[in-house]
Design a protein around this motif. Structure first.
Motif, PDB file in Angstrom:
ATOM      1  N   ASP B  49       0.810  -1.220   0.000  1.00 12.15           N
ATOM      2  CA  ASP B  49       0.000   0.000   0.000  1.00 12.15           C
ATOM      3  C   ASP B  49       0.844   1.271   0.000  1.00 12.15           C
ATOM      4  O   ASP B  49       0.330   2.361   0.156  1.00 12.15           O
ATOM      5  CB  ASP B  49      -1.002  -0.003   1.166  1.00 12.15           C
ATOM      6  CG  ASP B  49      -0.316  -0.101   2.523  1.00 12.15           C
ATOM      7  OD1 ASP B  49       0.909  -0.294   2.554  1.00 12.15           O
ATOM      8  OD2 ASP B  49      -1.009   0.021   3.542  1.00 12.15           O
ATOM      9  N   GLU B 129       7.071   3.643   7.481  1.00  2.30           N
ATOM     10  CA  GLU B 129       5.844   4.432   7.429  1.00  2.30           C
ATOM     11  C   GLU B 129       5.493   5.005   8.804  1.00  2.30           C
ATOM     12  O   GLU B 129       4.867   6.056   8.899  1.00  2.30           O
ATOM     13  CB  GLU B 129       4.681   3.586   6.902  1.00  2.30           C
ATOM     14  CG  GLU B 129       4.576   3.512   5.384  1.00  2.30           C
ATOM     15  CD  GLU B 129       5.674   2.680   4.746  1.00  2.30           C
ATOM     16  OE1 GLU B 129       6.390   1.958   5.463  1.00  2.30           O
ATOM     17  OE2 GLU B 129       5.838   2.768   3.510  1.00  2.30           O
ATOM     18  N   SER B 130       5.832   4.301   9.861  1.00  2.00           N
ATOM     19  CA  SER B 130       5.471   4.764  11.204  1.00  2.00           C
ATOM     20  C   SER B 130       6.604   5.526  11.882  1.00  2.00           C
ATOM     21  O   SER B 130       6.396   6.217  12.874  1.00  2.00           O
ATOM     22  CB  SER B 130       5.099   3.569  12.087  1.00  2.00           C
ATOM     23  OG  SER B 130       4.107   2.787  11.475  1.00  2.00           O
ATOM     24  N   LEU B 175      -1.342  13.659   6.936  1.00  2.00           N
ATOM     25  CA  LEU B 175      -0.226  13.128   7.712  1.00  2.00           C
ATOM     26  C   LEU B 175       0.177  11.746   7.193  1.00  2.00           C
ATOM     27  O   LEU B 175       1.354  11.422   7.093  1.00  2.00           O
ATOM     28  CB  LEU B 175      -0.653  13.052   9.185  1.00  2.00           C
ATOM     29  CG  LEU B 175       0.422  12.985  10.245  1.00  2.00           C
ATOM     30  CD1 LEU B 175       1.457  14.083  10.067  1.00  2.00           C
ATOM     31  CD2 LEU B 175      -0.218  13.084  11.630  1.00  2.00           C
ATOM     32  N   GLY B 176      -0.826  10.946   6.838  1.00  2.00           N
ATOM     33  CA  GLY B 176      -0.541   9.612   6.307  1.00  2.00           C
ATOM     34  C   GLY B 176       0.300   9.687   5.040  1.00  2.00           C
ATOM     35  O   GLY B 176       1.261   8.939   4.864  1.00  2.00           O
ATOM     36  N   LEU B 179       3.872  10.695   5.850  1.00  2.00           N
ATOM     37  CA  LEU B 179       4.646   9.573   6.379  1.00  2.00           C
ATOM     38  C   LEU B 179       5.046   8.622   5.253  1.00  2.00           C
ATOM     39  O   LEU B 179       6.157   8.100   5.218  1.00  2.00           O
ATOM     40  CB  LEU B 179       3.819   8.826   7.430  1.00  2.00           C
ATOM     41  CG  LEU B 179       3.495   9.601   8.707  1.00  2.00           C
ATOM     42  CD1 LEU B 179       2.543   8.795   9.595  1.00  2.00           C
ATOM     43  CD2 LEU B 179       4.767   9.921   9.484  1.00  2.00           C
ATOM     44  N   ARG B 180       4.130   8.437   4.313  1.00  2.00           N
ATOM     45  CA  ARG B 180       4.408   7.504   3.219  1.00  2.00           C
ATOM     46  C   ARG B 180       5.461   8.047   2.265  1.00  2.00           C
ATOM     47  O   ARG B 180       6.312   7.311   1.768  1.00  2.00           O
ATOM     48  CB  ARG B 180       3.121   7.182   2.476  1.00  2.00           C
ATOM     49  CG  ARG B 180       2.208   6.325   3.332  1.00  2.00           C
ATOM     50  CD  ARG B 180       0.884   6.025   2.708  1.00  2.00           C
ATOM     51  NE  ARG B 180       0.182   5.123   3.622  1.00  2.00           N
ATOM     52  CZ  ARG B 180      -0.746   4.267   3.250  1.00  2.00           C
ATOM     53  NH1 ARG B 180      -1.114   4.206   1.991  1.00  2.00           N
ATOM     54  NH2 ARG B 180      -1.317   3.469   4.130  1.00  2.00           N
TER      55      ARG B 180
END
Lengths: 368, 356
Positions: B49, B129-130, B175-176, B179-180
């Motif tokens: 993803d 990612e985190s 934000l996602g 991060l990606r």
């Protein structure tokens, strides 16, 4: 003829009343016209016109319903395709009926209308069979008393408590069928809470999370079926808990259900239980309990008192009792005022408490 | 499926297919960095993803070098992760964060992260990612106390919105996505062009001296299983005899144990890669050794025992350590310098992006 429906009546109910009316009128119409096809009165012609309009409206409604379902991902891609195609040909049939009406081919109109009517009924059945909704209410109590913040409760162990906050992720709702198979509901990540207004961690803007009490989740696009039980989890499953860039349902980093202490573990905070307790010496102090990490993910399995039917005609509301007292059967704020990321054992016990706090009160499965 | 996802899928598919055919550099997105992978690697691992795209990597590269992400607008990821130091910073415990307080650990080098599970010295971040949320919000690092405000600022800048949309399709920067994007760029920080690599691939003119070859043999023999494989790390956690005691609870000296909460993980830290080790001084999770010579002295005779000391260091009738005589230590040192990847350390495509 005008039809008045109360606006509260669900759309599909209105639709089925309408079609029932249409259905009874058409054969009557057919008898009239077959006896004397060429001499249709103005009123009769208007009636036919009206019939076509009603069916067209019906098709529009079905299209809307289909579009809604497509958004909710209730059906497979193939099923949606098939339904779209059928609706398209229906519209074509009705357009042809209008042309026939204009050319005064009454029999032709009636044949078209009857075919269209049958098709509409069938499609409605198909859509009704896939479209359902479910409400899950987890009513908070403390023993026999309703749960509220700032109110004194006494635990079985004799602790006197007053809560300032209670939050938990309720996720991955699944319905269990009679044969034991389960149907998972998409995007099932819900934050249930009783909180006071609080600043959002990770923001210095004046934005706050408002005071809120939420005990219910409403889920749409629930596949039709007969179900005998429900399953859901407390916390966030590893797929989403291990990657904070993934978003589904209500998952978000800015809901005060993450914090720097937990980021080291890459985990959402699964539950928060906070308040004051009375110490041995009579003074009171605060307790703050949190769970999180994949090890604290718990799944609750509950049987319904009787099987329930989910489809667009039936309303399903599952009423649960969520007894906060269950969190305090094996833990006491007096001995454990803080439970956080580094208290693995206590977190496990508290997570078991969350798993044990739910029971089924009733299941409402009445017609809508 | 919109065109965007389709493109991603096509890319993922081609990567997969080429990878399966044993393609080397060809398996990577055309024109993107990295151009080569360590010997034996045929594809760059990436989550389904968040597949690598040129635009996603570009966004990440821009974000990595953007001081506006920090609380005071002056600290970017690149402040402490300096390319010429293998994306580490050359100091034991950085004071370059927003508060200028020394951080609790040494800035880790960012090398071949695509193959690393568990980031940070204790592996607390489970994936790229985190990862970024921690340094972004940590008070002494980038000190961003207002993530929502930060995203609002990014969304209000048309150039930034364009970068996000190029990478992830139409829509607001989130934000996602941030991060990606960062994760995609970080995955491309591949070091595989050192003199060792060129020699390993048999490139014309590539060589290891006799002493370096001996050093390589010694590394393979004495420094494994920790500094194993073409990555020169097992990406696992070990106690290499630095301290006798470790903290409890959330104390950082608890090492890996702070994350797993298991006693047997106390004082264990992630094995850093030996790639570019000559430019990533000082060494260890707290930067306590200033030079490679000091590190080798520690392994040869400076280790201390503790409950979780790695069994690989136990020697019969001797203090724990790694057996190397002076000449062997010299050879190891010589070889370690052959792992310096100048191309990686100076590749402009990994550095600050051109101003728009």
């Amino acid at each position: 003829m005008t039809l008045h429906f109360p606006s509260s009546m669900p759309r599909f109910v209105r639709a089925s009343v309408l079609s029932a009316l249409t259905f009874t009128l058409i054969p009557a119409c057919g008898e009239d016209t077959s006896s004397n096809p060429t001499t249709l009165s103005v009123t009769e012609r208007q009636e036919l016109n009206q019939r076509i309009s009603e069916l067209e409206a019906e098709v529009t409604r079905l299209e809307g319903q289909l579009a809604e379902q497509q958004q909710q991902q209730g059906a497979t891609e193939q099923e949606k395709q098939a339904l779209s195609t059928e609706l398209g040909s229906l519209k074509q049939q009705l357009a042809e009926a209008r042309e026939l009406l204009a050319s005064q081919d009454w029999d032709g109109v009636l044949v078209k209308l009857e075919a269209a009517q049958g098709e509409v009924e069938r499609l409605k059945g198909v859509l009704a069979a896939t479209d359902g909704a479910l409400s899950l209410n987890a009513g908070l109590v403390f023993g026999s008393a309703p749960f509220a913040l700032d109110q004194t409760f006494t635990t079985a162990g004799g602790d006197s408590l007053r809560f300032t906050e209670l939050r938990y992720w309720l996720s991955n709702v699944k319905l269990r069928k009679q044969d034991g198979t389960k149907v998972a509901l998409a995007n099932s990540y819900h934050l249930l809470e009783v909180i006071k207004a609080q600043a959002v961690d990770g923001t210095s803007s004046p934005a706050t999370l408002p005071a809120n009490r939420r005990e219910q989740v409403d889920m749409v696009a629930v596949p039709a079926g007969v179900y005998t039980g429900i399953e859901f989890s407390i916390g966030v499953d590893p797929t989403y808990n291990d990657d904070l860039s993934r978003q589904a349902g209500e998952l978000h980093v800015l809901k005060n259900m993450t914090s720097s202490a937990w980021m080291w573990f890459t985990s959402y905070i699964f539950t928060k239980t906070k308040g004051q307790y009375v110490k041995v010496d009579g003074t009171s102090d605060t307790f703050a309990w949190e769970t999180g990490t994949n090890a604290d993910y718990r799944t609750v399995n509950l049987d319904f008192t009787a099987p329930v039917t989910v489809n667009s005609q039936k309303q399903v509301k599952v009423n649960l009792r969520a007894d906060v007292a269950a969190l305090f059967t094996s833990l006491s704020p007096r001995t454990t005022p803080t439970i956080n990321a580094s208290s693995a054992t206590e977190r496990a016990t508290l997570s078991d408490g969350f798993k044990a706090m739910f029971s089924v009160v009733s299941v409402d499965n009445s017609n809508r | 499926m919109n065109r965007h996802t389709l493109r991603h899928a096509a890319w993922g598919l081609s990567t997969l297919l080429l990878g399966a055919c044993g393609g080397g550099p060809e398996a990577l997105p055309p024109g993107s960095s990295p151009e080569v992978l360590p010997v034996g690697f045929t594809f760059l691992p990436q989550p389904e993803d968040n597949p690598l795209t040129q635009e996603g990597v570009e966004l990440g590269r821009w974000l990595f070098h953007a001081p506006r992400l920090s609380g005071n607008g002056q600290v970017s990821c690149a402040t402490c992760h300096v390319q010429e130091h293998g994306f580490s910073d050359g100091v034991a415990r950085s004071t370059a964060g927003v508060t200028q307080h020394p951080l609790s650990r040494h800035t880790p080098a960012l090398v071949n992260l695509a193959w690393m599970e568990g980031l940070f010295w204790d592996g607390g971040a489970k994936n790229l990612e985190s990862l970024s949320l921690a340094p972004l919000t940590q008070a002494d690092e980038m000190g961003q106390a207002d993530l929502e405000g930060m995203m609002a600022g990014l969304s209000a800048d048309p150039d930034v919105v364009r970068r996000f949309e190029a990478a992830f399709g139409p829509g607001e920067p989130t934000l996602g996505k941030l991060l990606r994007g960062l994760a995609q760029y970080e995955r491309t920080l591949v070091s595989a062009r050192s003199r060792y690599d060129r020699w390993r691939r048999g490139e014309p003119g590539a060589f290891l001296t006799e002493q370096e070859s001996r050093g390589l043999a010694l590394v393979r023999q004495r420094c494994t299983p920790c500094h194993d494989s073409e990555l020169f790390t097992d990406n696992a956690f070990h106690n290499n005899g630095l301290d006798e005691r470790f903290g409890q609870g959330e104390d950082v000296s608890r090492g890996r144990g702070r994350v797993t909460l298991r006693d047997e993980d106390a004082g264990r830290y992630k094995t850093p890669t030996l790639r570019n080790v000559a430019v990533t001084a000082p060494y260890m999770h707290d930067g306590r050794f200033a030079t490679l010579e000091a590190v080798l002295l520690h392994y040869r005779g400076g280790m201390v025992r503790s409950a979780t000391l790695d069994g690989a260091f136990l020697r019969e009738g001797q203090a724990p350590g790694v057996t190397l005589d002076d000449a062997e230590a010299e050879a190891v040192l010589a070889f370690l310098h052959a792992l310096t990847d100048e191309a990686f350390l100076s590749d402009p495509s990994l550095g600050p992006p051109d101003a728009p």
